[in-house]
Scaffold this active site. Structure first.
Site, PDB file in Angstrom:
ATOM      1  N   ALA A  23       9.732  -3.785 -32.612  1.00 13.08           N
ATOM      2  CA  ALA A  23       9.450  -3.183 -31.387  1.00 13.08           C
ATOM      3  C   ALA A  23       8.484  -1.371 -31.895  1.00 13.08           C
ATOM      4  O   ALA A  23       7.214  -1.567 -31.245  1.00 13.08           O
ATOM      5  CB  ALA A  23      10.358  -1.821 -30.649  1.00 13.08           C
ATOM      6  N   LEU A  27       1.888  -6.396 -31.910  1.00 12.74           N
ATOM      7  CA  LEU A  27       2.296  -7.021 -30.707  1.00 12.74           C
ATOM      8  C   LEU A  27       2.743  -6.469 -29.767  1.00 12.74           C
ATOM      9  O   LEU A  27       2.581  -6.238 -28.327  1.00 12.74           O
ATOM     10  CB  LEU A  27       3.349  -8.453 -31.604  1.00 12.74           C
ATOM     11  CG  LEU A  27       3.404  -9.204 -29.866  1.00 12.74           C
ATOM     12  CD1 LEU A  27       2.239 -10.280 -29.407  1.00 12.74           C
ATOM     13  CD2 LEU A  27       4.434 -10.606 -30.804  1.00 12.74           C
ATOM     14  N   LYS A  29       3.960  -3.396 -29.297  1.00 11.95           N
ATOM     15  CA  LYS A  29       2.588  -2.111 -28.853  1.00 11.95           C
ATOM     16  C   LYS A  29       1.945  -2.359 -27.417  1.00 11.95           C
ATOM     17  O   LYS A  29       1.256  -1.646 -26.935  1.00 11.95           O
ATOM     18  CB  LYS A  29       2.784  -0.436 -29.946  1.00 11.95           C
ATOM     19  CG  LYS A  29       4.215  -0.441 -30.795  1.00 11.95           C
ATOM     20  CD  LYS A  29       3.729   0.108 -31.053  1.00 11.95           C
ATOM     21  CE  LYS A  29       3.037   0.160 -32.568  1.00 11.95           C
ATOM     22  NZ  LYS A  29       2.693   1.262 -33.895  1.00 11.95           N
ATOM     23  N   ARG A  71      12.682  -2.294 -37.448  1.00 12.82           N
ATOM     24  CA  ARG A  71      13.377  -2.036 -38.816  1.00 12.82           C
ATOM     25  C   ARG A  71      13.370  -0.566 -39.730  1.00 12.82           C
ATOM     26  O   ARG A  71      13.879   0.033 -39.765  1.00 12.82           O
ATOM     27  CB  ARG A  71      13.049  -2.557 -39.971  1.00 12.82           C
ATOM     28  CG  ARG A  71      13.512  -4.066 -39.925  1.00 12.82           C
ATOM     29  CD  ARG A  71      12.802  -4.378 -41.764  1.00 12.82           C
ATOM     30  NE  ARG A  71      13.322  -5.995 -41.574  1.00 12.82           N
ATOM     31  CZ  ARG A  71      12.608  -6.904 -41.805  1.00 12.82           C
ATOM     32  NH1 ARG A  71      11.027  -7.155 -41.435  1.00 12.82           N
ATOM     33  NH2 ARG A  71      12.491  -7.948 -41.825  1.00 12.82           N
ATOM     34  N   TYR A 213      -1.479 -17.865 -23.331  1.00 11.77           N
ATOM     35  CA  TYR A 213      -2.579 -19.045 -21.817  1.00 11.77           C
ATOM     36  C   TYR A 213      -1.855 -19.437 -21.079  1.00 11.77           C
ATOM     37  O   TYR A 213      -2.416 -19.652 -19.468  1.00 11.77           O
ATOM     38  CB  TYR A 213      -3.321 -20.129 -23.057  1.00 11.77           C
ATOM     39  CG  TYR A 213      -4.566 -19.679 -23.621  1.00 11.77           C
ATOM     40  CD1 TYR A 213      -5.662 -20.994 -23.189  1.00 11.77           C
ATOM     41  CD2 TYR A 213      -5.054 -18.510 -24.139  1.00 11.77           C
ATOM     42  CE1 TYR A 213      -7.139 -19.764 -24.030  1.00 11.77           C
ATOM     43  CE2 TYR A 213      -6.539 -18.269 -24.063  1.00 11.77           C
ATOM     44  CZ  TYR A 213      -7.640 -19.195 -23.634  1.00 11.77           C
ATOM     45  OH  TYR A 213      -8.804 -18.816 -24.619  1.00 11.77           O
ATOM     46  N   GLU A 250     -15.129 -15.940 -29.230  1.00  7.10           N
ATOM     47  CA  GLU A 250     -14.723 -14.633 -29.276  1.00  7.10           C
ATOM     48  C   GLU A 250     -16.128 -13.600 -30.258  1.00  7.10           C
ATOM     49  O   GLU A 250     -16.056 -14.662 -31.035  1.00  7.10           O
ATOM     50  CB  GLU A 250     -13.345 -13.853 -29.925  1.00  7.10           C
ATOM     51  CG  GLU A 250     -12.395 -14.245 -29.186  1.00  7.10           C
ATOM     52  CD  GLU A 250     -10.831 -14.075 -30.281  1.00  7.10           C
ATOM     53  OE1 GLU A 250     -10.232 -13.781 -29.561  1.00  7.10           O
ATOM     54  OE2 GLU A 250     -10.818 -14.504 -31.215  1.00  7.10           O
ATOM     55  N   HIS A 274      -3.448 -22.403 -28.199  1.00  9.56           N
ATOM     56  CA  HIS A 274      -3.870 -22.787 -26.687  1.00  9.56           C
ATOM     57  C   HIS A 274      -4.776 -23.641 -26.215  1.00  9.56           C
ATOM     58  O   HIS A 274      -3.529 -23.979 -24.697  1.00  9.56           O
ATOM     59  CB  HIS A 274      -4.876 -21.023 -26.768  1.00  9.56           C
ATOM     60  CG  HIS A 274      -3.986 -20.059 -27.316  1.00  9.56           C
ATOM     61  ND1 HIS A 274      -2.897 -19.447 -26.894  1.00  9.56           N
ATOM     62  CD2 HIS A 274      -4.177 -18.456 -28.262  1.00  9.56           C
ATOM     63  CE1 HIS A 274      -2.580 -18.484 -27.136  1.00  9.56           C
ATOM     64  NE2 HIS A 274      -4.146 -17.411 -28.300  1.00  9.56           N
ATOM     65  N   LYS A 352     -11.859 -36.449 -25.024  1.00 13.08           N
ATOM     66  CA  LYS A 352     -11.630 -35.338 -24.274  1.00 13.08           C
ATOM     67  C   LYS A 352     -12.084 -34.911 -25.318  1.00 13.08           C
ATOM     68  O   LYS A 352     -12.042 -35.104 -27.056  1.00 13.08           O
ATOM     69  CB  LYS A 352     -10.003 -34.492 -24.903  1.00 13.08           C
ATOM     70  CG  LYS A 352      -9.566 -35.696 -23.911  1.00 13.08           C
ATOM     71  CD  LYS A 352      -9.588 -35.078 -22.618  1.00 13.08           C
ATOM     72  CE  LYS A 352      -8.638 -36.166 -21.321  1.00 13.08           C
ATOM     73  NZ  LYS A 352      -8.995 -37.051 -21.164  1.00 13.08           N
ATOM     74  N   LYS A 396     -21.536 -27.234 -10.722  1.00 13.80           N
ATOM     75  CA  LYS A 396     -22.548 -27.648 -11.394  1.00 13.80           C
ATOM     76  C   LYS A 396     -23.476 -28.633  -9.899  1.00 13.80           C
ATOM     77  O   LYS A 396     -23.494 -29.589 -10.726  1.00 13.80           O
ATOM     78  CB  LYS A 396     -22.890 -27.721 -12.492  1.00 13.80           C
ATOM     79  CG  LYS A 396     -24.563 -26.787 -12.335  1.00 13.80           C
ATOM     80  CD  LYS A 396     -25.308 -27.353 -13.957  1.00 13.80           C
ATOM     81  CE  LYS A 396     -25.101 -29.014 -13.932  1.00 13.80           C
ATOM     82  NZ  LYS A 396     -25.341 -29.397 -15.722  1.00 13.80           N
TER      83      LYS A 396
END
Length: 508
Positions: A23, A27, A29, A71, A213, A250, A274, A352, A396
Site C-alpha cells: 500500500a 502503484l 497510491k 512494511r 489494457y 508514449e 499489453h 500481424k 478511412k
C-alpha cells in the site's frame, strides 16, 4: 445486485474487505487507491434508470473497509495524509467532492507488517474479522479481496500467508479473491516456476491477473464491434485484411522508473503484457458464448498459433541519453522501441504487425480489385480503433466518396465515431476502475489473464529475449521526440503496410 432493495426483497448486505498489499508503493497510491476512490464516488447507472432508492456508489460505505498493508511503519492518520494528495487532484472541483475524499479515507485503515511473518498476517486477519462482525451477515455475504501491488518475488510468501491465515472462514460463506499485478515473470521458465508456486496454494478461479489494457473502453468494445455487427462478420478475415498493426506510443522517457524498466524493457513491459492481449481480441474466432471461459479459450488458441519470431523481422531502438540515467548500466541493450512482425498459422489470418509507436489498432484492407477509380494511388481503406487518448473508431475511405458538386471528383473521407463527440457528458472510466469492479462485483474473469494464456505468450517471446540481452540483436539509437526509426518503417512496409498519402484523421 448487492445493496438494492426491489419489490420487498431484502438486499444482500454484508462486508467487503479490500486489502491492498504494497500500500505504500507508487502503484497502490497512484493507481489502486484512486480507482477505489472513483468507484466509491460513482453511482451505478441502474440506480437512475430504475429509480431505486439507493444512492451510494459502486463501493458501499456501510459495507466496505479498505486495509492498506505494507512494511513501511506508518500510523493511520499519516498514511491517509499521504494518500490524500493522490485523491484530491484536479478532478476534485467542488466542496462536495472534497468531502467525498474525506469520507473515503475514513474507510481506509493502515496495517504495517512483513510479507512472510505469521504474526503480522494473524493481526491482519483479526482486523478483517472485527470489521466483518460489525456488519449484518447473510449467506455468501462475507467477501475478501486481496490486491497484490507487489513485485513478483514477494508473491509466493504473500500467497502462503494469505492461504494459511487470512482466507474467508465465515460461517456465512462468501469468497476470497486475489488480484495479481504484472509483470507475470520475465520468461517462460520463471513464469512456470511462479505459476507452480501459486498453484500449490490457490485455485485458478481465485486469481485475477490484472492487465490494465483489458480494462480500456475500446479494448472491451472490440468483441461487441466484431460479433454484434453484421457488417463486420464477413469482412474480418485474411481475404479482406492485408495487414494489422497494433501500435503504442508514449511521448516521455523512463523518468523515475528507469531502473525497473531496464530490467524488463519494452517487449516485456508493453508488448508481451499489453499488446498481446489486444492481438487476441483482434484475431480471435467467435467464441461459443459470452461465458468468460469460452472467451479465454478462444484467446489461447490465437497465441498457440503464433509462429516463432524471426530475428530479421525485429527492429529495436533505444533513445539517446537512456544509458545516462544512473540506474541504467552504461552498456545496456534494453530497447525502448520495438517493431516486431508476428505471423500465425491460424487459418483465418496470415500476418500481424506489432509496433510500439502509438496506442491504436490499425487494420488495412487489401486493394480494391478491378480499381476503375485508381484509388490505389491514394492508399487503402483502413479501420482504426484508437485506444488512447481520444478514444475513437473510424474507417478511412480512400477517395471513397464523390465530392459534392457538378463534376465527378472523388475525395478522401472517413466514417467517424469519436467518443468525445458522440458520448458528451459521459465519463469514460479508467481501466483499473473497470477491472477492480469486476473482481468484487460479478467475479467474472473475462478481462483477466489465465495461466495457460501467459504460458503460450511467453513461449514465443522467450527465445527472442536472450538474443537481445547478449547483444545478438542490438537497438538502434534514435532521438527523443521523433516518430521512430526508418528501419522500422521499412520492416512494416515489407509486411505489407502501404502508407496513405495526404490523409490525416482530425480528432472531433
Amino acid at each position: 445486485m448487492d445493496g438494492v432493495e426491489l419489490d420487498g426483497v431484502e438486499p444482500v448486505r454484508g462486508c467487503l474487505s479490500i486489502v491492498v498489499l504494497g500500500a505504500s508503493g507508487d502503484l497502490a497510491k497512484k493507481m489502486t487507491f484512486p480507482a477505489l476512490f472513483n468507484l466509491y464516488q460513482q453511482v451505478p447507472a441502474y440506480t437512475v434508470q430504475f429509480g431505486w432508492l439507493f444512492i451510494q456508489g459502486f463501493l458501499h460505505s456501510d459495507e466496505v473497509r479498505i486495509f492498506g498493508y505494507a512494511r513501511t511503519r506508518n500510523l493511520d492518520d499519516e498514511f491517509r495524509y499521504r494518500l490524500h494528495r493522490f485523491l484530491d487532484h484536479d478532478k476534485v472541483v467542488s466542496p462536495a467532492q472534497t468531502e467525498d475524499v474525506s469520507e473515503f479515507l475514513h474507510l481506509v485503515k493502515y496495517i504495517s507488517g512483513s510479507y512472510d511473518a505469521e504474526e503480522d498476517f494473524r493481526s491482519l486477519d483479526k482486523e478483517i474479522n472485527e470489521h466483518k462482525s460489525s456488519k449484518v451477515q447473510q449467506d455468501g455475504s462475507s467477501r475478501r479481496l486481496f490486491y497484490l501491488a507487489l513485485p513478483p518475488s514477494v508473491y509466493p510468501s504473500a500467497y502462503k500467508m494469505i492461504k494459511l491465515f487470512c482466507m474467508n472462514k465465515s460461517k456465512y460463506g462468501g469468497w476470497t479473491r486475489i488480484v495479481i499485478e504484472k509483470p507475470f515473470g520475465k520468461g517462460f521458465g520463471l513464469l512456470e516456476k511462479l505459476s507452480n508456486q501459486i498453484g500449490e496454494l490457490l485455485h485458478e478461479k481465485q486469481l485475477y491477473r490484472i492487465d490494465n489494457y483489458l480494462g480500456k473502453e475500446l479494448v472491451q468494445n472490440l468483441m461487441v464491434l466484431r460479433f454484434a455487427n453484421r457488417f463486420f462478420l464477413p469482412l474480418w478475415n485474411r481475404d479482406n485484411f492485408d495487414n494489422i498493426q497494433i501500435v503504442f506510443q508514449e511521448d516521455f522517457g523512463t523518468e523515475g522508473r528507469a531502473g525497473y524498466f531496464d530490467e524488463f524493457g519494452v517487449i516485456r513491459d508493453i508488448i508481451q503484457n499489453h499488446l498481446l492481449q489486444v492481438l487476441c481480441q483482434v484475431a480471435m474466432e467467435k467464441p461459443v458464448s459470452v461465458d468468460p471461459e469460452h472467451i479465454r479459450d478462444t484467446e489461447v488458441r490465437v497465441l498457440q498459433s503464433v509462429c516463432p519470431i524471426q530475428s530479421e523481422e525485429v527492429v529495436l531502438g533505444q533513445y539517446e541519453g537512456y544509458c545516462e540515467d544512473p540506474t541504467v548500466p552504461d552498456d545496456s541493450n534494453t530497447p525502448t522501441f520495438a517493431t516486431i512482425i508476428l505471423r500465425t498459422h491460424y487459418e483465418k489470418w496470415d500476418r500481424k504487425a506489432l509496433n510500439s509507436r502509438k496506442s491504436e489498432i490499425r487494420i488495412q484492407f487489401k486493394d480494391v480489385p478491378g480499381d476503375i477509380f485508381e484509388s490505389k494511388k491514394h492508399g487503402r481503406n483502413e479501420l482504426a480503433i484508437r485506444l488512447q487518448p481520444s478514444e475513437a473508431i473510424y474507417m478511412k475511405l480512400t477517395i471513397g466518396v464523390k465530392q459534392p458538386g457538378l463534376e465527378m471528383d472523388t475525395t478522401q473521407s472517413e466514417l467517424d465515431l469519436s467518443y468525445k463527440q458522440c458520448y458528451q457528458g459521459i465519463t469514460i472510466p479508467e481501466a483499473y476502475e473497470c477491472l477492480i469492479l469486476d473482481t468484487y462485483d460479478s467475479g467474472h474473469q473475462q478481462h483477466f489473464v489465465r495461466r495457460d494464456e501467459l504460458t503460450e505468450a511467453w513461449k514465443f517471446f522467450t527465445p527472442l529475449l536472450p538474443r537481445i540481452e547478449n547483444g545478438e540483436i542490438k537497438p538502434i539509437l534514435y532521438k527523443r521526440g521523433t516518430t521512430g526509426l526508418l528501419e522500422a518503417d521499412d520492416l512494416v512496409q515489407k509486411a505489407g503496410y502501404v502508407q496513405t498519402q495526404d490523409y490525416v484523421w482530425i480528432e472531433q
